[in-house]
Design a protein around this motif. Structure first.
Motif, PDB file in Angstrom:
ATOM      1  N   ILE A 185     139.532 -44.046 -27.018  1.00  0.00           N
ATOM      2  CA  ILE A 185     138.802 -42.939 -26.400  1.00  0.00           C
ATOM      3  C   ILE A 185     139.149 -41.622 -27.095  1.00  0.00           C
ATOM      4  O   ILE A 185     138.288 -40.766 -27.315  1.00  0.00           O
ATOM      5  CB  ILE A 185     139.122 -42.862 -24.893  1.00  0.00           C
ATOM      6  N   GLY A 186     140.425 -41.461 -27.461  1.00  0.00           N
ATOM      7  CA  GLY A 186     140.827 -40.263 -28.191  1.00  0.00           C
ATOM      8  C   GLY A 186     140.093 -40.148 -29.518  1.00  0.00           C
ATOM      9  O   GLY A 186     139.630 -39.057 -29.900  1.00  0.00           O
ATOM     10  N   MET A 187     139.963 -41.264 -30.236  1.00  0.00           N
ATOM     11  CA  MET A 187     139.228 -41.259 -31.510  1.00  0.00           C
ATOM     12  C   MET A 187     137.755 -40.942 -31.282  1.00  0.00           C
ATOM     13  O   MET A 187     137.129 -40.217 -32.070  1.00  0.00           O
ATOM     14  CB  MET A 187     139.380 -42.613 -32.201  1.00  0.00           C
ATOM     15  N   LEU A 188     137.197 -41.477 -30.193  1.00  0.00           N
ATOM     16  CA  LEU A 188     135.790 -41.225 -29.900  1.00  0.00           C
ATOM     17  C   LEU A 188     135.565 -39.751 -29.565  1.00  0.00           C
ATOM     18  O   LEU A 188     134.570 -39.150 -29.988  1.00  0.00           O
ATOM     19  CB  LEU A 188     135.357 -42.102 -28.728  1.00  0.00           C
TER      20      LEU A 188
ATOM     21  N   THR B 261     135.674 -37.789 -32.803  1.00  0.00           N
ATOM     22  CA  THR B 261     134.433 -37.980 -33.560  1.00  0.00           C
ATOM     23  C   THR B 261     133.285 -37.199 -32.940  1.00  0.00           C
ATOM     24  O   THR B 261     132.479 -36.577 -33.643  1.00  0.00           O
ATOM     25  CB  THR B 261     134.078 -39.476 -33.620  1.00  0.00           C
ATOM     26  N   ALA B 262     133.198 -37.216 -31.595  1.00  0.00           N
ATOM     27  CA  ALA B 262     132.154 -36.445 -30.912  1.00  0.00           C
ATOM     28  C   ALA B 262     132.308 -34.960 -31.209  1.00  0.00           C
ATOM     29  O   ALA B 262     131.324 -34.252 -31.456  1.00  0.00           O
ATOM     30  CB  ALA B 262     132.220 -36.697 -29.402  1.00  0.00           C
TER      31      ALA B 262
ATOM     32  N   GLY C 106     138.526 -32.044 -33.494  1.00  0.00           N
ATOM     33  CA  GLY C 106     137.448 -32.543 -34.340  1.00  0.00           C
ATOM     34  C   GLY C 106     136.396 -31.484 -34.599  1.00  0.00           C
ATOM     35  O   GLY C 106     135.882 -31.347 -35.716  1.00  0.00           O
ATOM     36  N   MET C 107     136.048 -30.701 -33.583  1.00  0.00           N
ATOM     37  CA  MET C 107     135.031 -29.661 -33.723  1.00  0.00           C
ATOM     38  C   MET C 107     135.495 -28.561 -34.673  1.00  0.00           C
ATOM     39  O   MET C 107     134.746 -28.126 -35.556  1.00  0.00           O
ATOM     40  CB  MET C 107     134.707 -29.062 -32.351  1.00  0.00           C
ATOM     41  N   VAL C 108     136.742 -28.111 -34.523  1.00  0.00           N
ATOM     42  CA  VAL C 108     137.267 -27.036 -35.369  1.00  0.00           C
ATOM     43  C   VAL C 108     137.320 -27.477 -36.824  1.00  0.00           C
ATOM     44  O   VAL C 108     136.898 -26.741 -37.733  1.00  0.00           O
ATOM     45  CB  VAL C 108     138.667 -26.603 -34.883  1.00  0.00           C
TER      46      VAL C 108
ATOM     47  N   ARG D 249     132.656 -33.276 -41.231  1.00  0.00           N
ATOM     48  CA  ARG D 249     131.561 -33.722 -40.364  1.00  0.00           C
ATOM     49  C   ARG D 249     130.851 -34.934 -40.975  1.00  0.00           C
ATOM     50  O   ARG D 249     130.549 -35.907 -40.294  1.00  0.00           O
ATOM     51  CB  ARG D 249     130.555 -32.585 -40.156  1.00  0.00           C
ATOM     52  N   LYS D 250     130.621 -34.862 -42.285  1.00  0.00           N
ATOM     53  CA  LYS D 250     129.949 -35.955 -42.971  1.00  0.00           C
ATOM     54  C   LYS D 250     130.801 -37.222 -42.955  1.00  0.00           C
ATOM     55  O   LYS D 250     130.286 -38.335 -42.787  1.00  0.00           O
ATOM     56  CB  LYS D 250     129.643 -35.541 -44.411  1.00  0.00           C
ATOM     57  N   LEU D 251     132.121 -37.061 -43.116  1.00  0.00           N
ATOM     58  CA  LEU D 251     133.035 -38.200 -43.137  1.00  0.00           C
ATOM     59  C   LEU D 251     132.963 -38.998 -41.835  1.00  0.00           C
ATOM     60  O   LEU D 251     132.962 -40.237 -41.842  1.00  0.00           O
ATOM     61  CB  LEU D 251     134.468 -37.714 -43.373  1.00  0.00           C
ATOM     62  N   PHE D 252     132.895 -38.284 -40.705  1.00  0.00           N
ATOM     63  CA  PHE D 252     132.919 -38.947 -39.394  1.00  0.00           C
ATOM     64  C   PHE D 252     131.526 -39.196 -38.816  1.00  0.00           C
ATOM     65  O   PHE D 252     131.409 -39.711 -37.699  1.00  0.00           O
ATOM     66  CB  PHE D 252     133.735 -38.117 -38.403  1.00  0.00           C
ATOM     67  N   SER D 253     130.486 -38.860 -39.558  1.00  0.00           N
ATOM     68  CA  SER D 253     129.128 -38.961 -39.026  1.00  0.00           C
ATOM     69  C   SER D 253     128.721 -40.400 -38.713  1.00  0.00           C
ATOM     70  O   SER D 253     127.855 -40.640 -37.864  1.00  0.00           O
ATOM     71  CB  SER D 253     128.124 -38.345 -40.001  1.00  0.00           C
TER      72      SER D 253
END
Length: 319
Positions: free
Chosen positions: A52-55, A58-59, A177-179, A188-192
């Motif tokens: 959940i932390g990874m999700l 990513t979000a 993740g957002m920062v 952003r592209k890496l985790f898209s």
């Protein structure tokens, strides 16, 4: 052999199908998920919070600063409506029927059923039907996906209060993740494309906490709980999404599904509020059955709403 194609035919299939498979394994050969090491870490409840932390990270990585207002508006409204309905349901149940509730469904079970959301199922369904803002709203919903929420609603006294660290711990990976992604577009592209992979493992972890034999224990109390969620709570959530946010309503359906932590909530609340201790065992069993039913039916209810009112993605991409 088009395995992925068949999986994607199921609403939220990338998470729901692994969850069902793991639930079957946990029901009939649970020892297979408890051999330790990476097997238990990846395919049992032991890895749920890490996944959940990874999700959440990513979000966050797919959320632009310019989207924050929309994310808070959509996710915030769903949270506010959930809490308002849960407070109202708990208050009416206690006032009219007392702690013992109605037809075997105690005030404890009813409050948890109305207050506990399932960010994992929400994220899986938004992967199939939602836009970027819908997916990012998972970070907001995760704030109330903890046993502290029904605990507060049932009237916590003597300084028990809301577990603020639960909220903080949910926000940190999302914010990080957002920062990072807003500072560097390559992040952003890496985790898209990471979300489907994470959802697969999240489904495995959530399924490992489900025992399908609980369905054999279903009774009148479960009819009450399912009726409250599907016939009363769900229409209110959809109405709020459509009338206030002017959205199709699919996100509201996904956000109404009962959360996995609802099964452990009765024991936690019983320890904090002794007056509900006599109802802990029955509430736990009832919520386990209700959870299994919700996880099976809510993807299809979401798909129905999408078919009737549309989704957040282009029609050609809809599942």
């Amino acid at each position: 052999m088009d395995i992925l194609g068949k999986v994607n035919k199921v609403p939220g299939g990338i998470m729901v199908v692994p969850m069902i498979i793991t639930a079957v394994v946990n029901t009939f050969i649970p020892a297979a998920l408890k051999i330790g090491g990476p097997t238990s870490g990846a395919f049992s409840g032991a890895g749920a919070m890490a996944t959940i932390g990874m999700l959440l990270f990513t979000a966050g990585s797919q959320t632009k600063y310019s989207d924050l207002g929309s994310v808070c508006a959509r996710g915030g409204l769903l949270v506010i409506v959930r809490l308002a309905v849960a407070f109202t349901g708990a208050w009416l149940t206690l006032k009219l029927f007392g702690p013992e509730g109605v037809w075997g469904a105690s005030a404890l079970a009813i409050t948890i059923a109305l207050a506990s959301c399932n960010p994992g199922v929400y994220a899986g369904l938004m992967q199939s039907y939602g836009d970027t803002v819908d997916k990012s709203a998972m970070g907001i919903l995760n704030l109330i996906a903890v046993p502290a929420t029904p605990l507060v609603i049932l009237g916590v006294a003597d300084g028990t209060g809301f577990d603020y660290m639960s909220a903080v711990s949910s926000l940190v990976p999302f914010a990080l993740g957002m920062v990072l992604a807003n500072a560097d577009e390559k992040v952003r592209k890496l985790f898209s494309t990471a979300t489907p992979v994470i959802l697969f493992f999240l489904g495995c972890c959530l399924g490992a906490s489900i025992n399908l034999k609980a369905l054999s224990q279903a009774g009148v109390a479960n009819i009450v709980l399912i009726g409250l969620i599907v016939c009363i709570f769900l229409p209110i959530m959809i109405a709020a999404d459509k009338l206030i946010l002017r959205r199709p309503g699919y996100a509201a359906v996904a956000a109404t599904c009962l959360g996995g932590l609802s099964v452990v909530a009765p024991r936690i609340i019983g320890e904090r509020l002794p007056q509900y201790q006599p109802y802990v065992e029955s509430a736990t069993a009832q919520l386990a059955v209700t959870l299994v039913i919700c996880i099976f039916i809510f993807p299809y209810i979401t798909k129905f709403i999408v078919g009737k009112f549309g989704s957040g993605i282009a029609p050609k991409a809809e599942q």
